[in-house]
Design an enzyme around this catalytic site. Structure first.
Site, mmCIF file in Angstrom:
data_model
loop_
_atom_site.group_PDB
_atom_site.id
_atom_site.type_symbol
_atom_site.label_atom_id
_atom_site.label_comp_id
_atom_site.label_asym_id
_atom_site.label_seq_id
_atom_site.Cartn_x
_atom_site.Cartn_y
_atom_site.Cartn_z
ATOM 1 N N CYS A 1 0.835 -1.193 0.000
ATOM 2 C CA CYS A 1 0.000 0.000 0.000
ATOM 3 C C CYS A 1 0.867 1.240 0.000
ATOM 4 O O CYS A 1 2.023 1.198 0.402
ATOM 5 C CB CYS A 1 -0.936 0.108 1.199
ATOM 6 S SG CYS A 1 -2.076 -1.264 1.355
ATOM 7 N N TYR B 1 12.235 -4.320 -5.926
ATOM 8 C CA TYR B 1 11.120 -4.202 -6.867
ATOM 9 C C TYR B 1 10.118 -3.108 -6.511
ATOM 10 O O TYR B 1 9.671 -2.355 -7.359
ATOM 11 C CB TYR B 1 10.362 -5.538 -6.939
ATOM 12 C CG TYR B 1 8.994 -5.446 -7.579
ATOM 13 C CD1 TYR B 1 8.868 -5.406 -8.959
ATOM 14 C CD2 TYR B 1 7.830 -5.368 -6.801
ATOM 15 C CE1 TYR B 1 7.617 -5.300 -9.557
ATOM 16 C CE2 TYR B 1 6.582 -5.271 -7.397
ATOM 17 C CZ TYR B 1 6.472 -5.240 -8.771
ATOM 18 O OH TYR B 1 5.239 -5.131 -9.349
ATOM 19 N N ASN C 1 -0.048 0.749 5.816
ATOM 20 C CA ASN C 1 0.767 -0.066 4.910
ATOM 21 C C ASN C 1 1.466 -1.117 5.755
ATOM 22 O O ASN C 1 2.188 -0.773 6.683
ATOM 23 C CB ASN C 1 1.790 0.846 4.205
ATOM 24 C CG ASN C 1 2.801 0.075 3.358
ATOM 25 O OD1 ASN C 1 3.868 0.589 3.053
ATOM 26 N ND2 ASN C 1 2.485 -1.141 2.977
ATOM 27 N N CYS D 1 14.911 -6.527 6.368
ATOM 28 C CA CYS D 1 14.195 -7.799 6.459
ATOM 29 C C CYS D 1 14.439 -8.501 5.130
ATOM 30 O O CYS D 1 14.102 -7.975 4.077
ATOM 31 C CB CYS D 1 12.696 -7.573 6.658
ATOM 32 S SG CYS D 1 11.752 -9.119 6.511
HETATM 33 P P1 5GP Z 1 6.477 -14.262 -12.342
HETATM 34 O O1 5GP Z 1 7.336 -14.823 -13.449
HETATM 35 O O2 5GP Z 1 6.949 -14.638 -10.998
HETATM 36 O O3 5GP Z 1 5.028 -14.589 -12.594
HETATM 37 O O4 5GP Z 1 6.548 -12.683 -12.461
HETATM 38 C C1 5GP Z 1 7.772 -12.007 -12.336
HETATM 39 C C2 5GP Z 1 7.511 -10.534 -12.504
HETATM 40 O O5 5GP Z 1 6.644 -10.095 -11.469
HETATM 41 C C3 5GP Z 1 8.757 -9.668 -12.422
HETATM 42 O O6 5GP Z 1 8.781 -8.854 -13.585
HETATM 43 C C4 5GP Z 1 8.567 -8.797 -11.199
HETATM 44 O O7 5GP Z 1 8.972 -7.468 -11.461
HETATM 45 C C5 5GP Z 1 7.084 -8.853 -10.962
HETATM 46 N N1 5GP Z 1 6.707 -8.784 -9.547
HETATM 47 C C6 5GP Z 1 7.437 -9.088 -8.455
HETATM 48 N N2 5GP Z 1 6.726 -8.890 -7.336
HETATM 49 C C7 5GP Z 1 5.523 -8.441 -7.716
HETATM 50 C C8 5GP Z 1 4.364 -8.027 -6.990
HETATM 51 O O8 5GP Z 1 4.324 -8.045 -5.766
HETATM 52 N N3 5GP Z 1 3.304 -7.609 -7.746
HETATM 53 C C9 5GP Z 1 3.328 -7.583 -9.110
HETATM 54 N N4 5GP Z 1 2.246 -7.162 -9.781
HETATM 55 N N5 5GP Z 1 4.416 -7.954 -9.805
HETATM 56 C C10 5GP Z 1 5.495 -8.378 -9.120
HETATM 57 MG MG MG Z 2 8.496 -6.730 -13.474
#
Ligand code: 5GP
Ligand code: MG
Length: 473
Positions: A2, A247, A107, A438
């Site tokens: 959030c 990220y 958050n 963390c």
């Molecule tokens: P996966 O291959 O695991 O389905 O997706 C990887 C992608 O998800 C990466 O491009 C990364 O930037 C993105 N990603 C990582 N964490 C999150 C999140 O918490 N939410 C969303 N929407 N995307 C995420």
């Molecule tokens: Mg991504």
């Protein structure tokens, strides 16, 4: 997750529309939560809140913002966690008690919600939502102390887990952070007004400057007497979520005094040193993989190029794609540039792999577009443990790297080669010592105690999945 924002304007300057500034702050924090958005304002006498499902720009328009008049405001953009996409869970939540009205935007994620809910129910407090946020608001609103600082400080000592929160009463704005500092919260100044935000990019957008980060366990109350800081609970550790660096936070935000775009670039450079490969082009998975891809290209000497184009307007909309579109899946979000890929050995850099479902489709698309080799490079270590502090990281059995070797993950993803950044390499890129983070999702070591019922909830799903798999066999 959030995004949270707050502003207190001591003068109530007519040209300083706090609801509008909060709208823009939330707009800059949209990446932190796309499920619902809300703003609460007070003119010094009455708290008014407005919230709805959707993006910040879908929830608010000119007439709605104009209706929110006041000198102080808080706002919230909510991130979707499993199952609870519902209006009643939108924030800010408002709790009226005889002594005060409290609006709260939170958050993070509490780990002792169940016990506190039971206690509140026992005291005949009616709770309308299933969220942990309402519990915090209820405890503060109903607190017997007439002094807001005391009510918040006392409550901070009773809630456990991750929280970075903004709070509004009739005549004050407050911000507070859990004793491990898992979620970020920064204080800024806009002339004589005080601002709170999850990230510095929300200060930039309204022209405010950074004053300082709120410390773990610290509380700030801002009212007619100015801001008062208090170390409300003993800081336990300084464990900022490392996923904010990897990220989550925007690359143009600063945390712990560092620009995240630069840090992510260093992660990419480090990755190139740890996992070099002979190739023709380095492409990012936009946008989150871009800074690391730039770093990888810089350190490896392999040219940087664009091979994937992202549709910037893919958010969580309410219109589900039809079946045909759904099967094309990831193409809603990404398309390929065959001219950049045909006949090439491609290094594709992304910031993280969670479930692996997006990545597998991307690898396939790159091969279909004519890439001869697809070398996947990930600028974080494998994610192997669930997050109990607000990142929707799925149950452990959904994490592709959990219980698999890197070679097994590579095979599932269909890539020519796969390498992750090492934990030490990641740590070195942050220029901070490991005890400031963390890193539970990467190591399985949690900075706070995780009660059995929380662990079990996740484990129960695992057992169910295992049972289903056994039944299918
Ligand atoms: P996966 O291959 O695991 O389905 O997706 C990887 C992608 O998800 C990466 O491009 C990364 O930037 C993105 N990603 C990582 N964490 C999150 C999140 O918490 N939410 C969303 N929407 N995307 C995420
Ligand atoms: Mg991504």
């Amino acid at each position: 997750m959030c995004g949270v924002f707050g502003i207190y304007d001591p003068l109530g300057a007519p040209d300083r529309d706090v609801a509008r500034l909060t709208f823009f702050g939330l707009y800059a924090l949209q990446h932190r939560g796309q499920e619902s958005a809300g703003i609460a304002v007070s003119d010094g006498g009455r708290v008014v809140a407005m919230k709805d499902m959707g993006l910040v720009s879908q929830v608010f328009d000119e007439p709605k913002l104009s209706a929110l008049q006041g000198r102080m405001a808080i706002g919230h953009a909510r991130y979707s966690t499993t199952g609870s996409t519902a209006w009643r869970n939108a924030q800010p939540v408002v709790q009226h008690a005889p002594g005060r009205t409290v609006a709260l935007g939170h958050n993070g994620n509490l780990t002792n919600t169940t016990a506190l809910r039971d206690e509140l129910r026992g005291n005949r407090v009616r709770l309308q939502s299933t969220s942990d946020t309402e519990v915090i608001a209820a405890l503060i609103a109903r607190h017997p102390s007439p002094r807001l600082e005391d009510a918040i400080a006392d409550t901070m000592g009773r809630i456990e887990g991750a929280f970075a929160a903004v709070l509004l009463t009739e005549d004050a704005v407050a911000g507070f952070r859990d004793p491990d500092g898992i979620r970020p919260l920064v204080v800024g100044r806009l002339d004589d007004a005080f601002v709170l935000a999850s990230e510095t990019c929300a200060l930039d957008i309204i022209g405010a400057r950074v004053e300082r980060e709120l410390n773990p366990g610290e509380l700030v109350v801002i009212d007619a007497d100015g801001p008062r800081y208090r170390q409300a609970v003993e800081p336990r550790s300084a464990s900022l979520c490392i996923f904010e660096y990897i990220y989550f936070a925007r690359p143009d935000s600063e945390m712990q005094g560092q620009g995240l775009h630069e840090v992510r670039g260093r992660m990419g450079e480090q990755l190139a040193e740890e996992a070099p490969v002979e190739a023709d082009v380095v492409i990012p998975v936009p946008d989150s993989g871009t800074p690391a891809a730039i770093g990888y290209a810089r350190a490896s000497g392999i040219p940087f190029g664009e091979g994937l184009v992202k549709n910037r307007y893919v958010g969580r909309t309410f219109i589900q794609p039809d079946q045909g579109l759904r099967e094309r899946g990831v193409k809603l979000k990404f398309n390929v540039l065959p001219s950049m890929l045909r006949g090439k050995r491609v290094v594709v850099v992304d910031d993280s792999i969670v479930r692996g479902s997006t990545t597998r489709k991307l690898v396939q698309m790159l091969f279909e577009a004519g890439a001869t080799e697809v070398h996947l490079r990930v600028s974080s270590p494998p994610i192997i443990s669930p997050c109990f502090y607000g990142i929707d990281m799925a149950d452990q059995n959904e994490l592709i790297a959990s219980g698999r070797t890197i070679e097994q993950v590579r095979e599932r993803l269909g890539a020519t080669s796969l390498a992750y950044l090492s934990l030490d390499g990641l740590q070195a890129s942050t220029s901070q010592s490991s005890d400031r983070f963390c890193r539970a999702c990467l190591t399985g070591e949690y900075p706070t105690e995780i009660p059995g019922d929380m662990r079990n909830a996740k484990l129960r799903f695992e057992e169910l999945a295992a049972a289903e798999a056994a039944a299918a066999r």
